[in-house]
Design a protein around this motif. Structure first.
Motif, PDB file in Angstrom:
ATOM      1  N   VAL A 323       0.845  -1.186   0.000  1.00 32.73           N
ATOM      2  CA  VAL A 323       0.000   0.000   0.000  1.00 32.73           C
ATOM      3  C   VAL A 323       0.885   1.242   0.000  1.00 32.73           C
ATOM      4  CG1 VAL A 323      -1.775   1.309   1.238  1.00 32.73           C
ATOM      5  CG2 VAL A 323      -1.785  -1.216   1.321  1.00 32.73           C
ATOM      6  N   VAL A 324       0.615   2.141  -0.936  1.00 30.46           N
ATOM      7  CA  VAL A 324       1.240   3.470  -0.935  1.00 30.46           C
ATOM      8  C   VAL A 324       0.120   4.461  -0.685  1.00 30.46           C
ATOM      9  CG1 VAL A 324       2.641   5.144  -2.187  1.00 30.46           C
ATOM     10  CG2 VAL A 324       2.963   2.695  -2.606  1.00 30.46           C
ATOM     11  N   TYR A 325       0.217   5.210   0.397  1.00 23.41           N
ATOM     12  CA  TYR A 325      -0.852   6.114   0.822  1.00 23.41           C
ATOM     13  C   TYR A 325      -0.259   7.521   0.902  1.00 23.41           C
ATOM     14  CZ  TYR A 325      -4.929   7.548   3.768  1.00 23.41           C
ATOM     15  OH  TYR A 325      -6.066   8.142   4.287  1.00 23.41           O
ATOM     16  N   ILE A 326      -0.749   8.404   0.027  1.00 20.07           N
ATOM     17  CA  ILE A 326      -0.364   9.820   0.048  1.00 20.07           C
ATOM     18  C   ILE A 326      -1.499  10.589   0.697  1.00 20.07           C
ATOM     19  CG2 ILE A 326       0.350  11.809  -1.326  1.00 20.07           C
ATOM     20  CD1 ILE A 326       2.283   9.482  -1.539  1.00 20.07           C
ATOM     21  N   SER A 327      -1.191  11.413   1.682  1.00 20.69           N
ATOM     22  CA  SER A 327      -2.239  12.067   2.462  1.00 20.69           C
ATOM     23  C   SER A 327      -1.975  13.562   2.612  1.00 20.69           C
ATOM     24  CB  SER A 327      -2.327  11.438   3.856  1.00 20.69           C
ATOM     25  OG  SER A 327      -3.158  12.210   4.710  1.00 20.69           O
ATOM     26  N   CYS A 328      -3.039  14.353   2.447  1.00 18.40           N
ATOM     27  CA  CYS A 328      -2.945  15.793   2.698  1.00 18.40           C
ATOM     28  C   CYS A 328      -3.494  16.159   4.068  1.00 18.40           C
ATOM     29  CB  CYS A 328      -3.679  16.576   1.605  1.00 18.40           C
ATOM     30  SG  CYS A 328      -5.442  16.182   1.484  1.00 18.40           S
ATOM     31  N   ASN A 329      -3.808  15.153   4.878  1.00 20.60           N
ATOM     32  CA  ASN A 329      -4.370  15.402   6.207  1.00 20.60           C
ATOM     33  C   ASN A 329      -3.852  14.352   7.188  1.00 20.60           C
ATOM     34  OD1 ASN A 329      -5.883  15.817   8.519  1.00 20.60           O
ATOM     35  ND2 ASN A 329      -7.839  15.975   7.456  1.00 20.60           N
ATOM     36  N   PRO A 330      -2.841  14.685   8.004  1.00 21.54           N
ATOM     37  CA  PRO A 330      -2.289  13.704   8.948  1.00 21.54           C
ATOM     38  C   PRO A 330      -3.324  13.136   9.918  1.00 21.54           C
ATOM     39  CG  PRO A 330      -0.836  15.607   8.762  1.00 21.54           C
ATOM     40  CD  PRO A 330      -2.101  15.962   8.042  1.00 21.54           C
TER      41      PRO A 330
END
Length: 372
Positions: A323-330
């Motif tokens: 899984v590669v998860y890019i997030s703009c909200n920690p």
């Protein structure tokens, strides 16, 4: 758009503080994140934003770019330059404003200007009006477009006039190779091109080539215009990428052709719909020509909105070996990781400073399924 002051000489100290905050936040995950090194990717301290939006403020016969202090929409601050924005935007601001102010037809009822720029130096300007745009506006705006060497879009209620073309081309360099992207007005694109290059490179470097060898295909949710899709495609046998916004799907198709990518299938589905399709719960006409059984997915990449992953999509993600998860909200990333840690091991953690001088933080994680 609120005005956030910048202090380039303080940038590194501010980034260090942001990094330390993320480290502390991930300590909430306990042993799941213990001993993991945080990779930190910095931004340029100035001229990092490829997009900018300004209110246009009318004061008597004067007209100027305006922004507002955080939390205050009634005290406009006159903007002469905007060091957060790219050099092409800053170079254009004054001559564009002069050309507009010289014409009552162009200046009357103008309430907002949006800029979209690229590292190639291309600029697209959107002029937003509280009036209908007639032939006189079209002629004057087109003359200004030619004079300044830009593309202009005029918008008013139920009107959209494209003078030139309605997009720009961006070039991103990822691991020594240049990729070319169409970026359309009003469609989402990463605002900080330099950090975006680092973010894509990090994703490419941290996925195992071909994923798990017996599951060589990639599923990507929220693919946008193919920002990650295009460079990652070479590392997988086949890719299926989904996006719900029609303009982004159209650009993704263009960008695959532009970069000579032929192993990617783009489908216009939401993450929830893709989850239903893979589970066989529901058939979709948009998948009529796609043989889902021909894909053997081992890796999933998600780049969701601020709300993070819904429960159905989270359950889908838990089925993948990588899984590669890019997030703009920690905050929502940490909530999702509380679920994912039941099935996966956290392998990589990164901070990408897309938004210097603000509290906003972009993060990336790579997870591998336990005992896979």
């Amino acid at each position: 758009m609120a005005l956030e002051p910048i202090e380039p000489q303080q940038y590194q100290a501010l980034l260090d503080a942001k990094s330390e905050q993320i480290r502390r936040r991930f300590d909430e995950l306990g042993s799941f994140a213990s001993g993991l090194v945080l990779d930190v990717f910095s931004s340029k301290p100035e001229n990092y934003r490829m997009r900018a939006e300004f209110r246009m403020w009318h004061e008597g016969d004067d007209l100027f770019y305006a922004m507002f202090p955080p939390g205050n929409k009634y005290q406009p601050i006159r903007i002469e330059s905007f060091p957060q924005a790219s050099e092409p935007i800053n170079d254009l601001m004054i001559p564009l404003l002069a050309g507009i102010k010289a014409s009552p037809v162009l200046s009357k009822k103008l309430f907002q200007i949006d800029f979209l720029s690229s590292q190639r130096g291309e600029v697209l300007v959107s002029l937003l009006y509280h009036k209908q745009l007639g032939d006189d506006w079209l002629a004057l705006a087109d003359a200004l477009r030619i004079e300044l060497g830009i593309n202009i879009i005029g918008r008013a209620r139920k009107q959209k006039h494209v003078l030139g073309i309605g997009y720009i081309m961006e070039t991103l360099e990822v691991r020594g190779r240049k990729y070319h992207y169409q970026q359309v007005e009003n469609a989402f694109t990463q605002p900080n091109a330099g950090v975006n290059e680092k973010m894509i490179s990090w994703a490419c470097e941290n996925v195992e080539r071909f994923g798990p060898m017996d599951k060589p295909d990639l599923l990507e949710l929220y693919c946008g215009n193919g920002n990650f899709t295009v460079p990652l495609a070479a590392q997988f046998r086949k890719v299926m990428a989904t996006e719900i916004a029609k303009s982004s799907v159209n650009s993704a198709h263009v960008n695959l052709i532009e970069n000579g990518i032929d192993n990617v299938t783009i489908v216009r589905l939401s993450s929830e719909e893709m989850t239903q399709a893979l589970a066989g719960v529901r058939a979709f006409r948009r998948l009529a020509d796609v043989d889902l059984s021909s894909f053997n997915f081992g890796t999933i990449l998600v780049d969701p909105p601020r709300a993070g992953l819904d429960q159905e999509t989270l359950a889908l993600v838990q089925q993948f070996d990588q899984v590669v998860y890019i997030s703009c909200n920690p905050d929502t990333l940490l909530e999702n990781l509380q679920e994912l840690k039941q099935t996966h091991v956290l392998k990589r953690l990164a901070l990408f400073d897309q938004f210097p001088y603000t509290h906003h933080t972009e993060c990336g994680v790579v997870l591998h399924k336990r005992n896979s």
